[in-house]
Each structure stands twice: as structure tokens, then as C-alpha cells.
Design a protein around this motif. Sequence first.
Motif, PDB file in Angstrom:
ATOM      1  N   SER A 233       5.544  -4.106  -6.099  1.00  0.00           N
ATOM      2  CA  SER A 233       4.534  -3.590  -5.064  1.00  0.00           C
ATOM      3  C   SER A 233       4.567  -2.210  -4.540  1.00  0.00           C
ATOM      4  CB  SER A 233       4.499  -4.845  -4.270  1.00  0.00           C
ATOM      5  OG  SER A 233       4.494  -4.485  -2.941  1.00  0.00           O
ATOM      6  N   SER A 234       5.945  -2.119  -4.134  1.00  0.00           N
ATOM      7  CA  SER A 234       6.153  -0.726  -3.221  1.00  0.00           C
ATOM      8  C   SER A 234       6.067   0.350  -4.111  1.00  0.00           C
ATOM      9  CB  SER A 234       7.335  -0.822  -2.712  1.00  0.00           C
ATOM     10  OG  SER A 234       8.509  -1.142  -3.420  1.00  0.00           O
ATOM     11  N   GLY A 235       6.296   0.170  -5.474  1.00  0.00           N
ATOM     12  CA  GLY A 235       5.788   1.260  -6.300  1.00  0.00           C
ATOM     13  C   GLY A 235       4.567   1.794  -6.326  1.00  0.00           C
ATOM     14  N   PHE A 236       3.376   0.618  -6.631  1.00  0.00           N
ATOM     15  CA  PHE A 236       2.198   0.865  -6.522  1.00  0.00           C
ATOM     16  C   PHE A 236       1.780   1.337  -5.167  1.00  0.00           C
ATOM     17  CE2 PHE A 236       1.676  -2.196 -10.164  1.00  0.00           C
ATOM     18  CZ  PHE A 236       0.723  -1.341 -10.799  1.00  0.00           C
TER      19      PHE A 236
ATOM     20  N   MET B  97      15.795  -0.038 -12.964  1.00  0.00           N
ATOM     21  CA  MET B  97      15.239   1.526 -13.263  1.00  0.00           C
ATOM     22  C   MET B  97      14.026   1.905 -13.555  1.00  0.00           C
ATOM     23  SD  MET B  97      18.631   1.581 -15.755  1.00  0.00           S
ATOM     24  CE  MET B  97      17.972   2.721 -16.842  1.00  0.00           C
ATOM     25  N   SER B  98      13.122   0.995 -13.931  1.00  0.00           N
ATOM     26  CA  SER B  98      11.718   1.381 -14.128  1.00  0.00           C
ATOM     27  C   SER B  98      11.080   1.551 -12.936  1.00  0.00           C
ATOM     28  CB  SER B  98      11.133   0.386 -14.992  1.00  0.00           C
ATOM     29  OG  SER B  98      11.850   0.346 -16.101  1.00  0.00           O
ATOM     30  N   ILE B  99      11.430   0.596 -11.822  1.00  0.00           N
ATOM     31  CA  ILE B  99      10.635   0.815 -10.441  1.00  0.00           C
ATOM     32  C   ILE B  99      11.093   2.172  -9.861  1.00  0.00           C
ATOM     33  CG2 ILE B  99      10.875  -0.210  -8.394  1.00  0.00           C
ATOM     34  CD1 ILE B  99      11.361  -3.127  -9.621  1.00  0.00           C
ATOM     35  N   GLU B 100      12.438   2.380 -10.044  1.00  0.00           N
ATOM     36  CA  GLU B 100      12.755   3.885  -9.534  1.00  0.00           C
ATOM     37  C   GLU B 100      12.032   4.906 -10.206  1.00  0.00           C
ATOM     38  OE1 GLU B 100      15.000   4.209  -7.410  1.00  0.00           O
ATOM     39  OE2 GLU B 100      14.982   2.096  -7.296  1.00  0.00           O
ATOM     40  N   LEU B 101      11.718   4.650 -11.152  1.00  0.00           N
ATOM     41  CA  LEU B 101      10.615   5.685 -12.176  1.00  0.00           C
ATOM     42  C   LEU B 101       9.478   5.636 -11.530  1.00  0.00           C
ATOM     43  CD1 LEU B 101      11.061   5.637 -15.726  1.00  0.00           C
ATOM     44  CD2 LEU B 101      11.523   7.387 -14.363  1.00  0.00           C
TER      45      LEU B 101
ATOM     46  N   VAL C 133       3.159   5.434 -15.328  1.00  0.00           N
ATOM     47  CA  VAL C 133       2.901   4.583 -16.540  1.00  0.00           C
ATOM     48  C   VAL C 133       4.331   4.282 -17.250  1.00  0.00           C
ATOM     49  CG1 VAL C 133       1.621   4.204 -18.709  1.00  0.00           C
ATOM     50  CG2 VAL C 133       0.484   5.323 -16.626  1.00  0.00           C
ATOM     51  N   ILE C 134       5.039   5.034 -17.824  1.00  0.00           N
ATOM     52  CA  ILE C 134       6.379   4.576 -18.385  1.00  0.00           C
ATOM     53  C   ILE C 134       7.335   3.679 -17.476  1.00  0.00           C
ATOM     54  CG2 ILE C 134       8.464   5.375 -19.094  1.00  0.00           C
ATOM     55  CD1 ILE C 134       7.188   8.168 -19.468  1.00  0.00           C
ATOM     56  N   GLY C 135       7.251   3.624 -16.163  1.00  0.00           N
ATOM     57  CA  GLY C 135       7.796   2.936 -15.351  1.00  0.00           C
ATOM     58  C   GLY C 135       7.190   1.647 -15.394  1.00  0.00           C
ATOM     59  N   LEU C 136       5.728   1.457 -15.058  1.00  0.00           N
ATOM     60  CA  LEU C 136       5.194   0.111 -15.147  1.00  0.00           C
ATOM     61  C   LEU C 136       5.298  -0.570 -16.346  1.00  0.00           C
ATOM     62  CD1 LEU C 136       3.181  -1.598 -13.614  1.00  0.00           C
ATOM     63  CD2 LEU C 136       1.305  -0.246 -14.334  1.00  0.00           C
ATOM     64  N   ALA C 137       5.083   0.152 -17.685  1.00  0.00           N
ATOM     65  CA  ALA C 137       5.367  -0.606 -19.001  1.00  0.00           C
ATOM     66  C   ALA C 137       6.663  -0.848 -19.085  1.00  0.00           C
ATOM     67  CB  ALA C 137       5.127   0.315 -20.010  1.00  0.00           C
ATOM     68  N   GLY C 138       7.607  -0.173 -18.350  1.00  0.00           N
ATOM     69  CA  GLY C 138       9.109  -0.876 -18.212  1.00  0.00           C
ATOM     70  C   GLY C 138       9.295  -2.124 -17.646  1.00  0.00           C
ATOM     71  N   VAL C 139       8.396  -2.266 -16.433  1.00  0.00           N
ATOM     72  CA  VAL C 139       8.501  -3.444 -15.640  1.00  0.00           C
ATOM     73  C   VAL C 139       7.989  -4.588 -16.413  1.00  0.00           C
ATOM     74  CG1 VAL C 139       7.828  -4.465 -13.596  1.00  0.00           C
ATOM     75  CG2 VAL C 139       8.703  -2.045 -13.517  1.00  0.00           C
ATOM     76  N   LEU C 140       6.762  -4.236 -17.073  1.00  0.00           N
ATOM     77  CA  LEU C 140       6.075  -5.368 -17.784  1.00  0.00           C
ATOM     78  C   LEU C 140       6.724  -5.831 -19.129  1.00  0.00           C
ATOM     79  CD1 LEU C 140       2.515  -3.950 -17.306  1.00  0.00           C
ATOM     80  CD2 LEU C 140       3.763  -5.866 -15.936  1.00  0.00           C
ATOM     81  N   ILE C 141       7.328  -4.776 -19.808  1.00  0.00           N
ATOM     82  CA  ILE C 141       7.756  -5.135 -21.109  1.00  0.00           C
ATOM     83  C   ILE C 141       9.241  -5.392 -21.391  1.00  0.00           C
ATOM     84  CG2 ILE C 141       8.196  -4.277 -23.415  1.00  0.00           C
ATOM     85  CD1 ILE C 141       5.685  -2.396 -23.034  1.00  0.00           C
ATOM     86  N   LYS C 142       9.880  -4.577 -20.356  1.00  0.00           N
ATOM     87  CA  LYS C 142      11.432  -5.100 -20.776  1.00  0.00           C
ATOM     88  C   LYS C 142      12.005  -6.357 -20.117  1.00  0.00           C
ATOM     89  CE  LYS C 142      12.717  -1.314 -22.804  1.00  0.00           C
ATOM     90  NZ  LYS C 142      13.479  -1.370 -24.236  1.00  0.00           N
TER      91      LYS C 142
END
Lengths: 487, 104
Positions: free
Chosen positions: A164-167, B37-41, B20-29
Amino acid sequence: MVEFTAIVPEIILVLFAMALPALGYATKNSKILAGFGLAGVVLSAVFTFMMANDLSVAYEFGNGLIRVDQFAILFMFIFLAVAGYVILASAVYVKDDKHQPEFFSLIMLATVGMMIVASSTDLFALFLGIELTSLASYVLVGFRKKDVKGAEAATKYFIIGGLSSGFSLFGISLVYGITHTTSFAGINTYLSWSVPLANPELLWLAMIMVVVGFGFKISMVPFHMWAPDVYEGAPTTITAMLAAGSKKMGFVAMFKFFLIGLIAIKADWQLLVGIMAIVTMTWGNIVAIQQTNIKRMLAYSSIAQAGYILMAIPVATEYALAGGLFQILTHAFMKGGAFLIVATLATVAIGETIKDYKGLAKRSPFMAFAMMIFLLSLAGIPPLAGFWSKFVLFSAPIDAAATAGAEWMTWLALAAIINSAISLFYYVRVIKYMYVDEGECKDKLKLPWSMVAAVAICLVAVIGIGLWPDPFIEYLKQAAHSFFVLY
Amino acid sequence: MDATGIPLNWFLILSACLFVIGLAGVLIKRNAIVVLMSIELMLNAANINLVAFSVYNNDPTGQVLALFSIGLAAAEVAIGLAILLNLNRLRDTVDLNDLTILRW
């Protein structure tokens, strides 16, 4: 010379929160620690009250990043009250846990974050406030390190919170890029002078990102899935704080973003947010019916309540905002109170499923009565507080529907009323278990007085607002007025 | 265009890709550390945006905001790792698919 007056309440809370772990070296008595924390909250409330008495002076800090007005004062009081009763109830609730000083300290820091959000006039100050609260509450949710449920809830909460904070940060960066400013007033000025925009798609993207980010915080459907899990796994007094405090912070953020920042383009988002509100309240209520765990049931009811409060945004009148604020105020006490009862009963080994509440009226008449009042108030039965807040909130869209182009708002009110009727079903079921059914055990319960006191505070607030709603409605109307006028 | 000679759009495309890479990481990994790490991206994508806009708008605010958000990301990692460490001690896993005690 920097003028610190505007953030004195926050400074006091931070100082007390920093002193608490030091005090933890001197004593391990949770009552003393809680008393110290409570003293900080009360002192902070006294200073807030002194500011509230004289609002002719503009209390500003950091080039106007923080400004205390009537709207901010209202929320500071709500958050301080929540912190107060959560600390009071936690004194006994965590008495056997390790790291108690940090526990109270983190509750106070979370409150500081909420208060900063309440008084921020800038998207970024607001974001930092939200993050301060979130970081503190991730730790609080996982506070019982040996508790498997707590660890799982903390992980889920942390990952969803990070997402959520990323978004929201990405959305904020886009808003900054488009409007060259992050202050709400500045965004509004920019948008009202430059409509139609050169690239409206980018603004849409920014808006959706921010809505997704804040939507997680207020558990708006479809971003709500974390809420029941986290509410169930967290220590129950913390659940009360999440439901009554940090969720309300998300609403403050939404109000400021939509009703100040994006008010110039409200025709673009009104319908969308309206539909979100209806979906949120309906989904919350329908799933709440099937729940067997009382914390999950209250969590879904909290989602439904989020849907009601969300109605204030698309309607976007002063009266509607007053209704939203009223619902936030009453919800802070009735939902918080209900969770505190669950916490209190957990200390005498009453479980968390609804069936465990069978025959409670005979075992602890006060707790059963308080629970009944909170649940009926949540359902909106007169003359309790929840009735008046729903009354103001639901009549606002009907009021607004009289203007041309806003006829669809009647449907908002209609959906909310139908939903209230649905919600009555699962609230009354708990009351039936408590009062009609016979429980297996009939012993009288001996409850810790400080938790009973915390519940009693909420009970007095719910009944008091219910019997004398006029001064509150009047005050909330002024707060809503100041919200729209000052920016 | 300013002195750097790189058009603003390129920065935005870079940050959008990172996000988008980060978001995909959060959703897939499914490994919680990778998700972290994806959130950091995602947060860093926003930082690139902030700095790029700041330079092209000739307004230093964005860079200050980026500094704040870097500090915030560090705090978030500290807390996140602590939570995951505790989870690993209790459950001997950081796989998100194994977190199934709480569900309806």
C-alpha cells in the motif's frame, strides 16, 4: 524562531514514548508503565484542549506543512481517546508479556502518526504520518512473539502495508510531477486553473494509485482481505486501536486528498467512489453473516462501516462530511468498545468464537449489556450514538440528490439503509447468544477493573452521544465547514 | 529538456518498469524476503519519479521528499526483516503460501 506550539501535543507524546522504555528498567509493573503512558496521553489532550479553546490564532508548523484547525482538533481528540482507552485496557491485558514498555511506547508513537495525518496540509507530511503509524502497528500486531497467529498476522499486515505504501508513494510522486506541488491547497489551485489538463490519463493513474494505497488502509473492497486476518491475529486491544484509530486515519487521508486536492475534478471520480462505497458496505455485511469468530465478524462489520463512511466523499457537501465525521467519531467508540469487551473476556479464558458468548448475560451482566449497546449502536438503533451518525450520514446523499446531475445519490442512501438492515441480523445473533441461550458454565466472572473502566468509557460515550446528539452535530458541522473554507 | 540531455519521459518509463516489476514480484513470488525486495523496488521507482520531476520542474522539494522516502524504506526493511525472522523461528518457513492459520 520556529514556532512549535502547533505540534506540542505530538512532542509530549513522543517524549513520554521515549521515556517509557527507560522507565522499564526501573519497574516491570505493567500498571505503572500504563499509568505513565496514560499520563502522557492526558497531558497531550490538555494541550490540544488549550489549542481548541483559542483557534483564532493559526497554529502552524514547518512552513504550513502542519496546521491545526477545528477539523484537526476533532481528530486529535478521537485519536487521543482511542490511545487512552487502549492503554488503559492493555495495562492488564499484557501483564504477563515481555517488553511491555515498548508496547505502550509504540501505541503512543502510532498515535503521533495519526495526529500528524489529522493536522497535515501536505500530501507528503500526510504520507509520513501514515507510515509512522503503520510501522508502529506492524510491530504491535506481532507483539506476542511466541504467538503463531500473531506472527502470521504481522507478516500479512506488513506485506500488505508495504504494498500500500508503494502504491501511495508512486501516486504521490505522479501528483507532484503533474501539479508541481504536494500541498492539498496547491493541488486544488493547479487543477482548478488548468482544466482541461494536457494529460488527464496521468492524473487518473496518479489518483488510482493513491486510492489503492489509501484503500488498503481503510480496508475498502477489494483491498480488504488483510483486515479480518490481521484483526483476528493481533492482540485484541491492538485490534481495537487498528479499527478505531488507524483505519480512521486512512479516512482523514481520503477526505483531504479528494475533498481538498481533487475537488475541482469531482465529476470525474464521484461515481467511481460511490460504487466503491456500495460494494464495500455490501460485501462487508454479507461476509460478516457467515463468520463464527467474533473478531472476524467485527472486522467484516468494520469493512461495512468503512463503506458507509466512504459515502461522504462522493456526496462532497459540508453536511455529508459532517455525517462522515460523526460516523467516524461514534464508530471509534462502539467498535473499539466491542473489541475491548472481547479482550476483557479473553483475560478470563472466554474464547473468540461467537458460541463462547452463550449465557454471558448471567455470568457478567455488565459486559453483556455493554456488548448489546455497542452492537445495537453499530446497527443504528435509536437512541444510541450509531443511530444519529447514520441518520446524518444517510440523509446527506438524499439532500444532495436534489441538485441536478446528482440524482443517482439516492441509490447510495438506499444501499446503505438496506445494508443496515442486513447487518442487524448478525449483530442480533450475538445478543441472542448472550441473553437467550444457556451457557455450559454459569460462574460469575471476575474481571479486571481497568479493562471494565475502558469499556465503561466507550459505553458512556455511545450512550451520551446518543442522548445528547445536538452539540456534537453542531460541532461536527463547524469542523466540516472549517475543512472546506480554510483551504 | 535540461542540462542532463535525457528527456523526462525516459525517467518515467524507467520508473514505471521498476514499479511494474516490483508489483509483479509482490503478486507472483511466494518467498516473503523476495516480496520484501519487490516492495523496495516499488518505493525506489517512486523515488526516481520524485527526483526526475524535481529536476525538470526546477523545484527542490522532490529531492527532499526522496530523501525522506529512502529513510522510510530503510525503517520498513528493518521492521520487515524482524517480523520475518520471528515468523521463521516459529514456523520454520517464510513461504507466504504456508500462512494458512488465519483464513475464512
